[in-house]
Motif scaffolding. Sequence first.
Motif, PDB file in Angstrom:
ATOM      1  N   VAL A   1       0.846  -1.203   0.000  1.00 13.17           N
ATOM      2  CA  VAL A   1       0.000   0.000   0.000  1.00 13.17           C
ATOM      3  C   VAL A   1       0.874   1.243   0.000  1.00 13.17           C
ATOM      4  O   VAL A   1       0.696   2.157  -0.829  1.00 13.17           O
ATOM      5  CB  VAL A   1      -0.943  -0.004   1.226  1.00 13.17           C
ATOM      6  CG1 VAL A   1      -1.704   1.312   1.320  1.00 13.17           C
ATOM      7  CG2 VAL A   1      -1.899  -1.185   1.146  1.00 13.17           C
TER       8      VAL A   1
ATOM      9  N   SER B   1     -20.420   9.733   5.352  1.00 17.66           N
ATOM     10  CA  SER B   1     -19.529   9.555   6.507  1.00 17.66           C
ATOM     11  C   SER B   1     -18.058   9.512   6.134  1.00 17.66           C
ATOM     12  O   SER B   1     -17.203   9.472   6.986  1.00 17.66           O
ATOM     13  CB  SER B   1     -19.921   8.302   7.296  1.00 17.66           C
ATOM     14  OG  SER B   1     -20.289   7.263   6.428  1.00 17.66           O
TER      15      SER B   1
ATOM     16  N   ASN C   1      -7.296   8.015   1.527  1.00 17.47           N
ATOM     17  CA  ASN C   1      -5.868   8.087   1.220  1.00 17.47           C
ATOM     18  C   ASN C   1      -5.598   7.667  -0.228  1.00 17.47           C
ATOM     19  O   ASN C   1      -6.006   6.594  -0.660  1.00 17.47           O
ATOM     20  CB  ASN C   1      -5.098   7.204   2.197  1.00 17.47           C
ATOM     21  CG  ASN C   1      -3.598   7.349   2.021  1.00 17.47           C
ATOM     22  OD1 ASN C   1      -3.052   6.921   1.013  1.00 17.47           O
ATOM     23  ND2 ASN C   1      -2.952   7.986   2.980  1.00 17.47           N
TER      24      ASN C   1
ATOM     25  N   SER D   1      -2.679   7.045  -1.837  1.00 20.80           N
ATOM     26  CA  SER D   1      -1.722   5.982  -2.118  1.00 20.80           C
ATOM     27  C   SER D   1      -2.408   4.638  -1.916  1.00 20.80           C
ATOM     28  O   SER D   1      -2.189   3.685  -2.664  1.00 20.80           O
ATOM     29  CB  SER D   1      -0.461   6.123  -1.262  1.00 20.80           C
ATOM     30  OG  SER D   1      -0.689   5.735   0.058  1.00 20.80           O
TER      31      SER D   1
ATOM     32  N   ASP E   1      -6.149  -1.496   6.560  1.00 23.41           N
ATOM     33  CA  ASP E   1      -5.860  -0.721   7.777  1.00 23.41           C
ATOM     34  C   ASP E   1      -4.548   0.051   7.733  1.00 23.41           C
ATOM     35  O   ASP E   1      -4.035   0.426   8.783  1.00 23.41           O
ATOM     36  CB  ASP E   1      -5.861  -1.645   8.997  1.00 23.41           C
ATOM     37  CG  ASP E   1      -4.680  -2.603   8.966  1.00 23.41           C
ATOM     38  OD1 ASP E   1      -4.123  -2.815   7.872  1.00 23.41           O
ATOM     39  OD2 ASP E   1      -4.299  -3.116  10.029  1.00 23.41           O
ATOM     40  N   THR E   2      -4.018   0.313   6.550  1.00 26.43           N
ATOM     41  CA  THR E   2      -2.738   1.031   6.521  1.00 26.43           C
ATOM     42  C   THR E   2      -2.900   2.457   7.054  1.00 26.43           C
ATOM     43  O   THR E   2      -2.026   2.974   7.749  1.00 26.43           O
ATOM     44  CB  THR E   2      -2.162   1.051   5.098  1.00 26.43           C
ATOM     45  OG1 THR E   2      -2.108  -0.287   4.618  1.00 26.43           O
ATOM     46  CG2 THR E   2      -0.769   1.655   5.070  1.00 26.43           C
ATOM     47  N   TYR E   3      -4.014   3.106   6.735  1.00 20.31           N
ATOM     48  CA  TYR E   3      -4.213   4.477   7.215  1.00 20.31           C
ATOM     49  C   TYR E   3      -5.354   4.553   8.223  1.00 20.31           C
ATOM     50  O   TYR E   3      -5.142   4.826   9.394  1.00 20.31           O
ATOM     51  CB  TYR E   3      -4.403   5.427   6.031  1.00 20.31           C
ATOM     52  CG  TYR E   3      -3.181   5.393   5.134  1.00 20.31           C
ATOM     53  CD1 TYR E   3      -2.004   6.023   5.514  1.00 20.31           C
ATOM     54  CD2 TYR E   3      -3.181   4.665   3.944  1.00 20.31           C
ATOM     55  CE1 TYR E   3      -0.855   5.945   4.735  1.00 20.31           C
ATOM     56  CE2 TYR E   3      -2.038   4.582   3.152  1.00 20.31           C
ATOM     57  CZ  TYR E   3      -0.878   5.227   3.555  1.00 20.31           C
ATOM     58  OH  TYR E   3       0.248   5.149   2.790  1.00 20.31           O
ATOM     59  N   ASP E   4      -6.565   4.240   7.804  1.00 19.88           N
ATOM     60  CA  ASP E   4      -7.715   4.326   8.697  1.00 19.88           C
ATOM     61  C   ASP E   4      -8.798   3.441   8.099  1.00 19.88           C
ATOM     62  O   ASP E   4      -9.260   3.683   6.981  1.00 19.88           O
ATOM     63  CB  ASP E   4      -8.184   5.784   8.780  1.00 19.88           C
ATOM     64  CG  ASP E   4      -9.264   5.964   9.816  1.00 19.88           C
ATOM     65  OD1 ASP E   4      -9.094   6.798  10.720  1.00 19.88           O
ATOM     66  OD2 ASP E   4     -10.309   5.265   9.731  1.00 19.88           O
TER      67      ASP E   4
ATOM     68  N   ARG F   1     -12.486   5.210   7.599  1.00 22.23           N
ATOM     69  CA  ARG F   1     -12.514   6.448   6.819  1.00 22.23           C
ATOM     70  C   ARG F   1     -11.763   6.352   5.498  1.00 22.23           C
ATOM     71  O   ARG F   1     -11.947   7.181   4.619  1.00 22.23           O
ATOM     72  CB  ARG F   1     -11.958   7.600   7.652  1.00 22.23           C
ATOM     73  CG  ARG F   1     -12.927   7.961   8.770  1.00 22.23           C
ATOM     74  CD  ARG F   1     -12.521   9.227   9.458  1.00 22.23           C
ATOM     75  NE  ARG F   1     -11.220   9.053  10.118  1.00 22.23           N
ATOM     76  CZ  ARG F   1     -10.748   9.888  11.033  1.00 22.23           C
ATOM     77  NH1 ARG F   1     -11.446  10.964  11.377  1.00 22.23           N
ATOM     78  NH2 ARG F   1      -9.585   9.675  11.597  1.00 22.23           N
TER      79      ARG F   1
ATOM     80  N   LYS G   1       4.493   4.123   7.915  1.00 23.53           N
ATOM     81  CA  LYS G   1       3.325   3.276   8.208  1.00 23.53           C
ATOM     82  C   LYS G   1       2.714   3.807   9.480  1.00 23.53           C
ATOM     83  O   LYS G   1       3.345   3.809  10.541  1.00 23.53           O
ATOM     84  CB  LYS G   1       3.782   1.815   8.378  1.00 23.53           C
ATOM     85  CG  LYS G   1       2.866   0.903   9.212  1.00 23.53           C
ATOM     86  CD  LYS G   1       1.687   0.375   8.435  1.00 23.53           C
ATOM     87  CE  LYS G   1       0.812  -0.543   9.315  1.00 23.53           C
ATOM     88  NZ  LYS G   1      -0.039   0.204  10.255  1.00 23.53           N
TER      89      LYS G   1
ATOM     90  N   GLN H   1     -18.252  14.538  15.142  1.00 17.09           N
ATOM     91  CA  GLN H   1     -19.689  14.588  14.816  1.00 17.09           C
ATOM     92  C   GLN H   1     -20.536  14.573  16.083  1.00 17.09           C
ATOM     93  O   GLN H   1     -20.122  14.023  17.087  1.00 17.09           O
ATOM     94  CB  GLN H   1     -20.044  13.393  13.928  1.00 17.09           C
ATOM     95  CG  GLN H   1     -19.604  13.635  12.502  1.00 17.09           C
ATOM     96  CD  GLN H   1     -19.704  12.382  11.650  1.00 17.09           C
ATOM     97  OE1 GLN H   1     -19.793  11.278  12.166  1.00 17.09           O
ATOM     98  NE2 GLN H   1     -19.667  12.545  10.335  1.00 17.09           N
TER      99      GLN H   1
END
Lengths: 560, 560
Positions: free
Chosen positions: A228, A274, A279, A281, A302-305, A308, B421, B560
């Motif tokens: 990722v 929502s 991201n 990348s 799950d690399t970033y969030d 979201r 990461k 929120q």
Amino acid sequence: MEAKQNGPNGELSSSVVPGPTNPMVTPLLTDLYQFTMAYAYWKAGKHNERAVFDLYFRKNPFGGEYTVFAGLEECIRFIANFKLTEEEISFVREALPSSCEDGFYDYLRGIDCSDVEVYAVPEGSVVFPKVPMLRVEGPIAVVQLLETPFVNLINYASLVTTNAARHRFVAGKSKMLLEFGLRRAQGPDGGIGASKYCYLGGFDATSNVAAGKLFGIPLRGTHSHAFVSSFMSPDEIVDRLLTSRDGSTICEDFVSLVQTWLSKVQWSNSLHGSFGETNQSELAAFTSYALAFPTNFLALVDTYDVVRSGVPNFCAVALALNDLGYKAAGIRLDSGDLAYLSCEARKIFCTIEEEFGVIGFGKMVITASNDLNEETLDALNKQGHEVDAFGIGTNLVTCYAQAALGCVFKLVEINNQPRIKLSEDVSKVSIPCKKRSYRLYGKEGYPLVDIMTGENEPPPKVGERILCRHPFNESKRAYVVPQRVEELLKCYWPGISGNKREDLLPLKDIRERCIKQLEQMRPDHMRRLNPTPYKVSVSAKLYDFIHFLWLNEAPVGELQ
Amino acid sequence: MEAKQNGPNGELSSSVVPGPTNPMVTPLLTDLYQFTMAYAYWKAGKHNERAVFDLYFRKNPFGGEYTVFAGLEECIRFIANFKLTEEEISFVREALPSSCEDGFYDYLRGIDCSDVEVYAVPEGSVVFPKVPMLRVEGPIAVVQLLETPFVNLINYASLVTTNAARHRFVAGKSKMLLEFGLRRAQGPDGGIGASKYCYLGGFDATSNVAAGKLFGIPLRGTHSHAFVSSFMSPDEIVDRLLTSRDGSTICEDFVSLVQTWLSKVQWSNSLHGSFGETNQSELAAFTSYALAFPTNFLALVDTYDVVRSGVPNFCAVALALNDLGYKAAGIRLDSGDLAYLSCEARKIFCTIEEEFGVIGFGKMVITASNDLNEETLDALNKQGHEVDAFGIGTNLVTCYAQAALGCVFKLVEINNQPRIKLSEDVSKVSIPCKKRSYRLYGKEGYPLVDIMTGENEPPPKVGERILCRHPFNESKRAYVVPQRVEELLKCYWPGISGNKREDLLPLKDIRERCIKQLEQMRPDHMRRLNPTPYKVSVSAKLYDFIHFLWLNEAPVGELQ
């Protein structure tokens, strides 16, 4: 090694049993004292005395009340090919004192396992403390040389198989269990052994390619966080073309199709807007992975969030694939609150199924990994989760909760003379005599008790009342009327006995035996917390003999 | 593989580095996802993008504050010979979806590690969390394929070396430490690896014959309980003749000589007639073992009763040997209260030295084994004991106290772009950028802090004031004026860089480095209870960059 027939029925000759999986398993993979003892036996002219050894453990691992026996095939492969090379003999000569006589090395040159007999519980069987998993009989010097490799090959194999079985028990039958432990295993064949024996113990697949090749275990794997983060943005994707699954249409710009879907997902009413910016990348990595594997798109989210960024990016790519007739395979979660995140992801998948009418999208497979073990699986179950598949590594393959099973190999008879090993710790006293063992089953089909008898005692009979005694505790005894009697030790290496040799079954069949035997156990022996101990006993005759021998061997002290 | 020169100085070519010790370490000893990612990189035309990965761990094992790095040589042997065979390529083709293009397999056919660079801390060095032990640079697809085998080869090696070093620390320098773990190790090369790395970590010898042969480790071993109980009585000893050490006399009946000494020991005044009848099978076993190994007589004395049978039997045989000019080697205790029993045995040895005038008998070597670990060694020290040598198995080799070290392999840069990461768990955030690292030493010669900097930052200088910052905690920072600066990463595989390649040293030299480095540490980092954490830091410039990148990559949420 010369081919020789081992039984009257023309079974496989020793020469056709392949060598151990790991070529490092040689006659030198043993403790030095096996060679010093061999020399002392030889020097005393005792080396060909016929000895019987039992291989067993004293306590079930992981706080449980059962163990799965594994490692037998590797032991048989080892003895079928047991022969010291000249180079190995030279090394032994260097390692022993120079005073050792030359004749001993001639003796070593000549030995193999053609006069050794191995009786064993079938691999993949459920076994219990004190009851021999292996009974090995042969010339004492040769059998001692086998001690260390046998214990090595069985200890970890049985431990990790049991660990896998316990994970399966907690996860439940319907979940997919994937072994991901290679990188954390204790050495290269710690990894390869783990993959083999976790499969045996009920896992469905492994990530370990070498184990897949060696044992035919199904392989699983997708991509890592590094994949990722190796991407910057979708702009860098040059080849954007994707042909639809049925070959009927060509999408010239799959990247744009993904972007379109991402906006739809981001602005979806049911998802209440929502998601903000995801991201880029990550989006590029997912798109690229889908272009490479349109039929097998599974993304690590799950690399970033997760909520979201990872899940909306995944959905955009999966929906774009769906336009071209491809069904995405699912997501993997590798951090955070797996119960919560899996439920959130499931909600989004279901909402998308409804809002965009993509049938089956709600059933998207969710895989979870990250430091899973029996306890975390149990906690996830209690919390409620939406995980379909678990990838388990470190805790499974290193048996983190208990890193060793204490198998021992004890002399129980020599020249037809029963022998006992005493100890101030009663649990360490060995059960003497060349023995047989039986599993007695009750009316409901469950095993009730294992019983050991002297070799020449008549076997327990169905419907007969049998007195089963605790080997060391006088007051613990019970009568049992078995509905079925199963002799536990079968002949896997007949030596000079002329017995028929049991076949070594394919790994899949051993795995099925294991799963079936575990299902057959009474549930209270199997539960994670405070399981009921399964009873292990000896016949009345053997009980009396053990205690006669014990008194005979123990020194008489004087109170002062 | 073709020979090629790797540096301007004519060092060893790649073809002369032998393959991994375990022939099962092949390019397939990796996770499937390394191959699926390689395909995705190749499909995206990214496979040759130059990537930098760091291999490090996040937490020291065993509740300590240090780790010893090991496993490097095996990694270098692996990449020096990295090449997929046709058979392996066919298997990968089977394992991947049939939609994967043929060109990929041509690509796999062509890859080796000639354009990979490996920089590493020298094997046997003391290392700390977060600071890379290895920095690997090369084409991303190739480097990813190396991830799993590298982590596998380093994880357990470093863990068990550290465990050995910790055992040495508790036992003290003067004790002999013997590794006896083969039978309980996690698989065959769990055993062979354990023997190698325990020696590296400061053990003196192993019982594992194969490891002795492979690595030149001194071997130790005598006999087991089975040897003792395989004898019935001295009557069965046929060949009773023993020539004296100097060849001048022949004892025709060594068995009688032993019996004579046994009576003397039993009726000795100074020993207060404390021994009754000793066990005759034990006496026979000892006598027989002495006849086989008159120069190396070491007896396991706990088969029946240490004080009432084993020790007097041993003394009788040792005294008989002494008559013929042989010096017995000692006893081994394998059960019971080792502190108490060793003291009792010592008392008897000293009494015999005095009563019978056998000089040195009181100094007889006492070896102890049986479930030893750091805690029991510590407890023995506190209790007071007379043990000279410890044989340690299960707890040492399986790293029972903590069965895995969590090494990870993280992408820190691709195409000169630093990568990070992220994780909700700060301790799991990776430190981006191709980096250098240095160890800064203080006035007293102790290492003070490790500092990581960007690759092109000027190195810290002796006598200069340097700001060392905690990588993630803003408030933790300190100025250091180093008296010595050591760059940690050296070039072990130069690839296309033209750098000089560090030699792979013999195991003995690595062991010496390890012992020396451990001695150099400030004592408070080394103590067993509540050790002081060693500081690991980044330069001010790297700190700022990490946090810039972090903000850049993290998604911005909305409350929120």
